[in-house]
Design a protein around this motif. Structure first.
Motif, short mmCIF file in Angstrom:
data_model
loop_
_atom_site.label_atom_id
_atom_site.label_comp_id
_atom_site.label_asym_id
_atom_site.label_seq_id
_atom_site.Cartn_x
_atom_site.Cartn_y
_atom_site.Cartn_z
N ASP A 168 0.85 -1.19 0.00
CA ASP A 168 0.00 0.00 0.00
C ASP A 168 0.88 1.24 0.00
O ASP A 168 1.71 1.43 0.91
N PRO A 169 0.75 2.11 -1.00
CA PRO A 169 1.62 3.31 -1.06
C PRO A 169 1.50 4.20 0.17
O PRO A 169 2.50 4.76 0.63
N ALA A 170 0.29 4.33 0.71
CA ALA A 170 0.12 5.20 1.89
C ALA A 170 0.85 4.63 3.09
O ALA A 170 1.55 5.34 3.82
N LEU A 171 0.66 3.31 3.30
CA LEU A 171 1.35 2.68 4.41
C LEU A 171 2.87 2.67 4.19
O LEU A 171 3.66 2.82 5.12
N GLN A 172 3.24 2.49 2.93
CA GLN A 172 4.68 2.51 2.62
C GLN A 172 5.30 3.87 2.91
O GLN A 172 6.40 3.97 3.45
N GLN A 173 4.56 4.95 2.58
CA GLN A 173 5.05 6.28 2.87
C GLN A 173 5.18 6.50 4.37
O GLN A 173 6.11 7.15 4.85
N GLY A 174 4.23 5.95 5.12
CA GLY A 174 4.32 6.06 6.58
C GLY A 174 5.55 5.37 7.12
O GLY A 174 6.22 5.89 8.04
N ARG A 175 5.84 4.19 6.54
CA ARG A 175 7.05 3.49 6.98
C ARG A 175 8.30 4.30 6.63
O ARG A 175 9.26 4.36 7.40
N VAL A 176 8.31 4.89 5.43
CA VAL A 176 9.46 5.70 5.03
C VAL A 176 9.63 6.90 5.95
O VAL A 176 10.76 7.26 6.33
N ASP A 177 8.51 7.53 6.32
CA ASP A 177 8.58 8.67 7.25
C ASP A 177 9.15 8.23 8.60
O ASP A 177 9.97 8.95 9.20
N LYS A 178 8.71 7.08 9.08
CA LYS A 178 9.26 6.58 10.34
C LYS A 178 10.75 6.28 10.21
O LYS A 178 11.54 6.54 11.13
N ALA A 179 11.13 5.72 9.05
CA ALA A 179 12.55 5.44 8.83
C ALA A 179 13.36 6.73 8.79
O ALA A 179 14.49 6.79 9.28
N GLU A 180 12.78 7.78 8.19
CA GLU A 180 13.47 9.07 8.15
C GLU A 180 13.65 9.65 9.55
O GLU A 180 14.72 10.18 9.89
N ARG A 181 12.56 9.54 10.35
CA ARG A 181 12.67 10.04 11.74
C ARG A 181 13.71 9.23 12.51
O ARG A 181 14.48 9.78 13.29
N GLN A 182 13.71 7.93 12.28
CA GLN A 182 14.70 7.09 12.96
C GLN A 182 16.12 7.43 12.49
O GLN A 182 17.07 7.40 13.27
N SER A 183 16.25 7.75 11.19
CA SER A 183 17.56 8.13 10.67
C SER A 183 18.05 9.42 11.33
O SER A 183 19.23 9.52 11.73
#
Length: 477
Positions: free
Chosen positions: A275-290
């Motif tokens: 799901d693109p929306a859920l995928q974007q959420g995961r990417v945002d979390k990864a960015e915050r974690q980065s």
């Protein structure tokens, strides 16, 4: 190779001591030899001068003045006395004060400016190609017709004297040399015994395991007690430093591994998400974690730098007002588009108190890092429209001369029962769970290295108040 060769050229304490003592003994032996030579010459002269004196007295006692003529009956005993020096030749002359020779074996000359006296006169001179010891002694003779001084002059070669001087000198030198050698031997033994505690220290340090940080067990003499105490103190400080480093490395390893694992997990989940929306959420979390991982890494590096500079004890003059301006300018560039309201307040007694009113002694880089962490901590955990007040004022009195740098914010603050815990590494409160837990720990480390105090309290703005209390440095110190 250069270091090992240099080590070989360095003399040990034992060698330095024995060389110093050897030089001292050599100087003493030289003085003894000079004195011994003088004593041997004096003893030889006194011994053989008595022979000349005895022979002269024997002759003068047998002299008389009869009918105006001097008659001398030279006794055989006089020449027996002189014959005790068998290798020497003897010259003699008996004459009056008018230089009239009564009898003589050689044409001897009287001593220069000699005045007849019953006391003997001695001198050395060259005669007949040899060094000769001369002696003159007189006796006043009284007769019916006239009175006069009768003078006896002897000259004796110095072979026996020189032999006696050499014999006395070399015998004495042999005794002195023997005493010197024995003395040096005892000195060597004493040095070895005195250095035995140091040898025990060397063996203990050489043989102990690399992980053994126990204190040296030797009981040193007073002269090296401070050295042993210093070594034990260094071992203790090294152990504490290594313990802290190991704990810190373990904590760092855990924190970095955890942060990277979380980042990797978010990225893996994002890569598998359809799901693109859920995928974007995961990417945002990864960015915050980065960002969190980068912030953690920067904080860890800053903490390591602060500890290193604290061990180096780097000290220079720091003007706190200039420090505030430098740190604030850097932070304002980073948060130019934010709604945070910054204010700076410097007390009039500091602004008008001269160029050294805000002066402290410390490490400017560590202090800049500490103040940056305090303000960054207030920014990180405060609301979007946060208000941060930075103030600098002084407290003076009979026994008080302090500068106080205070940072107040309008954030959530820290409960009173958690204010000591937040100074520990990697500890975060529930309201600051996104932080690294190192900001205030770095500040506390800097304060302790500067012998300053860190106080956490309630801010008048409703958040946290951080006070850094320094001892002011006088401008003439």
């Amino acid at each position: 190779m250069r270091q090992s060769s240099k080590r070989l050229t360095q003399k040990s304490i034992r060698h330095r001591l024995i060389l110093s003592m050897g030089a001292g003994f050599l100087a003493i032996l030289t003085v003894i030899c000079v004195g011994l030579w003088g004593y041997a010459q004096q003893a030889a002269n006194e011994s053989y001068d008595r022979l000349l004196h005895g022979a002269a007295l024997a002759i003068l006692e047998r002299a008389n003045l009869t009918s105006g003529e001097v008659r001398v009956d030279i006794p055989y005993s006089a020449f027996e006395i002189l014959g005790l020096a068998k290798q020497d030749r003897v010259f003699y002359r008996i004459f009056t004060q008018d230089n009239e020779t009564i009898t003589a074996s050689h044409d001897l000359r009287p001593a220069a400016n000699y005045k007849p006296s019953e006391r003997p006169v001695y001198w050395d001179d060259a005669y007949s190609g040899e060094t000769v010891r001369f002696m003159q002694q007189a006796r006043f003779l009284t007769g019916d017709a006239r009175s006069l001084w009768l003078i006896v002059e002897f000259g004796q070669t110095c072979i026996a004297r020189h032999d006696m001087v050499a014999d006395l000198f070399w015998n004495g030198f042999a005794v002195a040399l023997f005493i010197t050698i024995v003395g040096l031997l005892f000195v060597w033994i004493a040095i070895n015994r005195a250095l035995h505690p140091l040898i025990d220290v060397e063996q203990n340090l050489r043989q102990r395991d690399i992980s053994d940080f126990t204190a040296l067990p030797v009981t040193p003499p007073r002269e090296v007690a401070s050295l042993i105490l210093s070594i034990n103190g260094f071992i203790s400080r090294l152990k504490n430093n290594l313990d802290h480093s190991q704990i810190f490395i373990a904590d760092v390893t855990h924190q970095i591994r955890t942060a990277l694992s979380a980042l990797q997990g978010q990225l893996e989940l994002a890569s598998k998400e359809q799901d693109p929306a859920l995928q974007q959420g995961r990417v945002d979390k990864a960015e915050r974690q980065s960002r969190k991982t980068i912030h953690l890494t920067n904080q860890l590096l800053a903490h390591a730098m602060v500890i290193h500079r604290a061990d180096q004890k780097i000290v220079s003059d720091i003007h706190l007002a200039d420090l505030i301006k430098t740190v604030l300018q850097s932070l304002l560039r980073e948060h130019m588009k934010s709604d945070i309201d910054f204010s700076v307040s410097i007390a009039p007694e500091i602004e008008d108190g001269g160029p050294d009113a805000d002066l402290i002694a410390g490490d400017v880089i560590s202090m800049r890092e500490a103040l940056s962490n305090v303000i960054d901590n207030a920014i990180e955990h405060g609301p979007a429209n946060n208000k941060i007040d930075i103030s600098l004022f002084a407290k003076t009195g009979k026994r008080l001369n302090q500068l106080i740098l205070q940072v107040d914010d309008a954030g959530p603050g820290i409960p009173e029962d958690k204010r000591l815990k937040v100074l520990e590494r990697f500890y975060t409160t529930e309201t600051a769970s996104e932080g690294s837990g190192l900001g205030l720990s770095i500040v506390d480390e800097v304060m302790r290295s500067h012998r300053a105090r860190l106080q956490l309290g309630d801010s008048a703005l409703g958040g946290l108040s951080v006070r850094m209390i320094f001892s002011r440095k006088s401008g003439d110190t």
